[in-house]
Design an enzyme around this catalytic site. Structure first.
Site, PDB file in Angstrom:
ATOM      1  N   HIS A  51      -7.704  10.295   3.235  1.00 17.35           N
ATOM      2  CA  HIS A  51      -7.324   9.366   4.300  1.00 17.35           C
ATOM      3  C   HIS A  51      -7.698   9.910   5.682  1.00 17.35           C
ATOM      4  CE1 HIS A  51      -4.499   7.993   1.065  1.00 17.35           C
ATOM      5  NE2 HIS A  51      -5.019   6.845   1.469  1.00 17.35           N
ATOM      6  N   ARG A 106      -8.742   0.985  12.988  1.00 16.48           N
ATOM      7  CA  ARG A 106      -7.992   1.592  14.099  1.00 16.48           C
ATOM      8  C   ARG A 106      -8.966   2.072  15.172  1.00 16.48           C
ATOM      9  NH1 ARG A 106      -3.052   5.072  11.398  1.00 16.48           N
ATOM     10  NH2 ARG A 106      -2.423   3.496   9.903  1.00 16.48           N
ATOM     11  N   ARG A 159      -3.996  -9.852  27.000  1.00 19.03           N
ATOM     12  CA  ARG A 159      -4.746 -10.795  26.161  1.00 19.03           C
ATOM     13  C   ARG A 159      -6.249 -10.626  26.325  1.00 19.03           C
ATOM     14  NH1 ARG A 159      -1.061 -15.681  28.230  1.00 19.03           N
ATOM     15  NH2 ARG A 159      -1.775 -14.657  30.129  1.00 19.03           N
ATOM     16  N   SER A 167     -12.891   4.659   4.682  1.00 18.40           N
ATOM     17  CA  SER A 167     -13.471   4.419   6.014  1.00 18.40           C
ATOM     18  C   SER A 167     -14.726   5.263   6.209  1.00 18.40           C
ATOM     19  CB  SER A 167     -12.446   4.755   7.108  1.00 18.40           C
ATOM     20  OG  SER A 167     -11.532   3.686   7.249  1.00 18.40           O
ATOM     21  N   ASP A 175       0.854  -1.200   0.000  1.00 17.19           N
ATOM     22  CA  ASP A 175       0.000   0.000   0.000  1.00 17.19           C
ATOM     23  C   ASP A 175       0.890   1.251   0.000  1.00 17.19           C
ATOM     24  OD1 ASP A 175      -2.421   1.408   0.223  1.00 17.19           O
ATOM     25  OD2 ASP A 175      -2.336   1.424   2.415  1.00 17.19           O
ATOM     26  N   HIS A 176       0.610   2.193  -0.887  1.00 13.18           N
ATOM     27  CA  HIS A 176       1.344   3.476  -0.943  1.00 13.18           C
ATOM     28  C   HIS A 176       2.863   3.303  -0.970  1.00 13.18           C
ATOM     29  CE1 HIS A 176      -2.161   6.050  -0.599  1.00 13.18           C
ATOM     30  NE2 HIS A 176      -2.634   5.202   0.278  1.00 13.18           N
ATOM     31  N   HIS A 217      -9.368   4.824  -2.397  1.00 15.80           N
ATOM     32  CA  HIS A 217      -8.650   4.977  -1.122  1.00 15.80           C
ATOM     33  C   HIS A 217      -9.522   5.797  -0.179  1.00 15.80           C
ATOM     34  CE1 HIS A 217      -4.410   3.623  -1.930  1.00 15.80           C
ATOM     35  NE2 HIS A 217      -5.012   3.419  -3.091  1.00 15.80           N
ATOM     36  N   GLY A 218      -9.108   5.856   1.079  1.00 16.77           N
ATOM     37  CA  GLY A 218      -9.809   6.701   2.045  1.00 16.77           C
ATOM     38  C   GLY A 218     -11.278   6.335   2.179  1.00 16.77           C
ATOM     39  N   ASN A 241     -10.209   0.550  -0.093  1.00 13.01           N
ATOM     40  CA  ASN A 241      -9.206   0.542   0.983  1.00 13.01           C
ATOM     41  C   ASN A 241      -9.778   1.060   2.302  1.00 13.01           C
ATOM     42  OD1 ASN A 241      -7.549  -0.073  -1.162  1.00 13.01           O
ATOM     43  ND2 ASN A 241      -6.013   1.484  -0.700  1.00 13.01           N
TER      44      ASN A 241
HETATM   45  P1  13P Z   1      -8.944   5.254   5.371  1.00 13.44           P
HETATM   46  O1  13P Z   1      -8.033   6.206   6.073  1.00 13.44           O
HETATM   47  O2  13P Z   1     -10.214   5.930   4.958  1.00 13.44           O
HETATM   48  O3  13P Z   1      -9.204   4.009   6.133  1.00 13.44           O
HETATM   49  O4  13P Z   1      -8.203   4.837   3.990  1.00 13.44           O
HETATM   50  C1  13P Z   1      -7.243   3.793   3.997  1.00 13.44           C
HETATM   51  C2  13P Z   1      -6.454   3.749   2.731  1.00 13.44           C
HETATM   52  O5  13P Z   1      -6.752   4.380   1.736  1.00 13.44           O
HETATM   53  C3  13P Z   1      -5.270   2.867   2.722  1.00 13.44           C
HETATM   54  O6  13P Z   1      -4.553   2.963   1.521  1.00 13.44           O
HETATM   55  O1  G3H Z   2      -3.410   5.061   3.574  1.00 13.11           O
HETATM   56  C1  G3H Z   2      -2.662   4.679   4.468  1.00 13.11           C
HETATM   57  C2  G3H Z   2      -3.029   3.571   5.349  1.00 13.11           C
HETATM   58  O2  G3H Z   2      -4.064   3.944   6.224  1.00 13.11           O
HETATM   59  C3  G3H Z   2      -1.825   3.056   6.053  1.00 13.11           C
HETATM   60  O3  G3H Z   2      -1.400   3.946   7.023  1.00 13.11           O
HETATM   61  O4  G3H Z   2       0.979   4.412   6.476  1.00 13.11           O
HETATM   62  O5  G3H Z   2       0.085   4.769   8.796  1.00 13.11           O
HETATM   63  O6  G3H Z   2       0.412   2.451   7.902  1.00 13.11           O
HETATM   64  P1  G3H Z   2       0.114   3.888   7.578  1.00 13.11           P
HETATM   65 ZN    ZN Z   3      -4.618   4.963   0.704  1.00 12.88          ZN
END
Ligand code: 13P
Ligand code: G3H
Ligand code: ZN
Length: 316
Positions: A179, A260, A281, A213, A81-82, A210-211, A254
């Site tokens: 994001h 989180r 645990r 959530s 990812d990225h 992406h983004g 994504n």
């Molecule tokens: P969110 O921050 O909306 O969960 O997006 C995650 C993402 O795009 C990871 O590449």
């Molecule tokens: O888009 C990014 C993902 O949410 C991953 O985040 O780079 O903090 O692991 P991170």
């Molecule tokens: Zn992303």
């Protein structure tokens, strides 16, 4: 079973979207596999550069291999990812990844094309597919004018040219999301008209959102009730909109931030309600279960729930 991202996209295009979920630790990995098994869905495991640094590459890969053995019915792809160029080459050379994302969208167009093309050449030589990004994933600045906002979205003609010249296999497009927790204010949402214009020029080509959530209000409320200080105005993507984006070519969705939030809520509530507790645990077990339920719920919204047997048949 690890499959190629390309195979998953060919089967799902315009029918359902593949949930792409980031992992950073063992609890997330177990919850992810359990949730996908619970909902009988194929999925993509995403590893970010940050995750590779936090958990160590070897550890992450070993966890995925172990989960693959523990859940022999699971069908999934492994994706960077990225990535930047260096991380992409590292993953391509490792032979472990199904696909990589080269994120060069912050470079000018010509440079983005040149960088993506280099990664595509190296990846394709090893049968690995490449996700690229074009456009700027927007924030929620209130003072930004509508015209300026639209200028950040992926330009459909540019997208067509970009795909043709770079040779990438899927494209992350800027269609209104960003994001993190703070994506939208008021009635903002996905730009369906823009997704549709892109799809018309790139038929049969997988688009990535992406983004994605949704930043559930109830999650924000519970986190704050347990001592958190999240901005209650935080808004995400309406998860009922996934189903509308799928016929328009959105094939990979994504999601990381929402997961989180599940972790934060479970642990904050544990510490609030169990001040004498020190066995990590206990919240860990709760989190694995809650994360599995969360993944199963997302897969319902992505229409990938219940598609595992069909995918298995089409793969054989
Ligand atoms: P969110 O921050 O909306 O969960 O997006 C995650 C993402 O795009 C990871 O590449
Ligand atoms: O888009 C990014 C993902 O949410 C991953 O985040 O780079 O903090 O692991 P991170
Ligand atoms: Zn992303």
């Amino acid at each position: 079973m690890i499959v190629t991202t390309k195979q998953l996209f060919e089967i799902s295009y315009q029918k359902f979207a593949i949930g792409a979920y980031n992992i950073n630790n063992m609890e997330q990995t177990l919850g992810l596999f359990r949730g996908n098994m619970q909902s009988k869905a194929p999925f993509i495991i995403q590893i970010s550069k940050g995750a590779r640094k936090y958990a160590e590459v070897k550890m992450l890969e070993a966890m995925i291999r172990a989960a693959d053995e523990l859940f022999p019915d699971a069908i999934f792809a492994v994706h960077l990812d990225h990535g930047d160029e260096e991380a992409c080459y590292d993953c391509i050379d490792s032979g472990f990844y199904s696909s990589v994302m080269i994120d060069a969208s912050h470079f000018p167009l010509e440079e983005n094309i040149a960088i993506t093309k280099r990664v595509v050449e190296r990846a394709h030589a090893k049968g690995i597919s490449v996700e690229a990004e074009l456009g700027k994933l927007g924030g929620v600045e209130e003072d930004i004018k509508v015209d300026e906002k639209h200028a950040l979205l992926t330009d459909p003609n540019e997208a067509k040219e970009f795909v043709k010249r770079s040779g990438c296999d899927s494209l992350a497009v800027a269609i209104g999301t960003s994001h993190g927790m703070y994506k939208f204010k008021g009635s903002q949402g996905l730009h369906f008209e823009r997704i549709s214009e892109i799809q018309k020029l790139l038929p049969k080509f997988p688009l990535v959102m992406h983004g994605s959530s949704s930043v559930p209000q109830e999650e924000v409320r519970r986190i704050n009730a347990a001592g958190g200080k999240l901005d209650p105005s935080a808004r995400g993507v309406d998860e009922d909109e996934f189903a509308k984006a799928i016929p328009l070519g959105v094939t990979k969705v994504n999601i990381d931030t929402d997961g989180r939030m599940v972790w934060t809520r479970v642990h904050r509530e544990f510490f609030r309600d169990t001040p004498e507790g020190i066995d990590f645990r206990t919240p860990g077990k709760t989190y694995i279960k809650e994360y599995a339920d969360f993944i199963a719920h997302k897969n319902e919204k992505l229409l990938s729930a219940g598609k595992l047997d069909q995918v298995r048949t089409q793969l054989s």
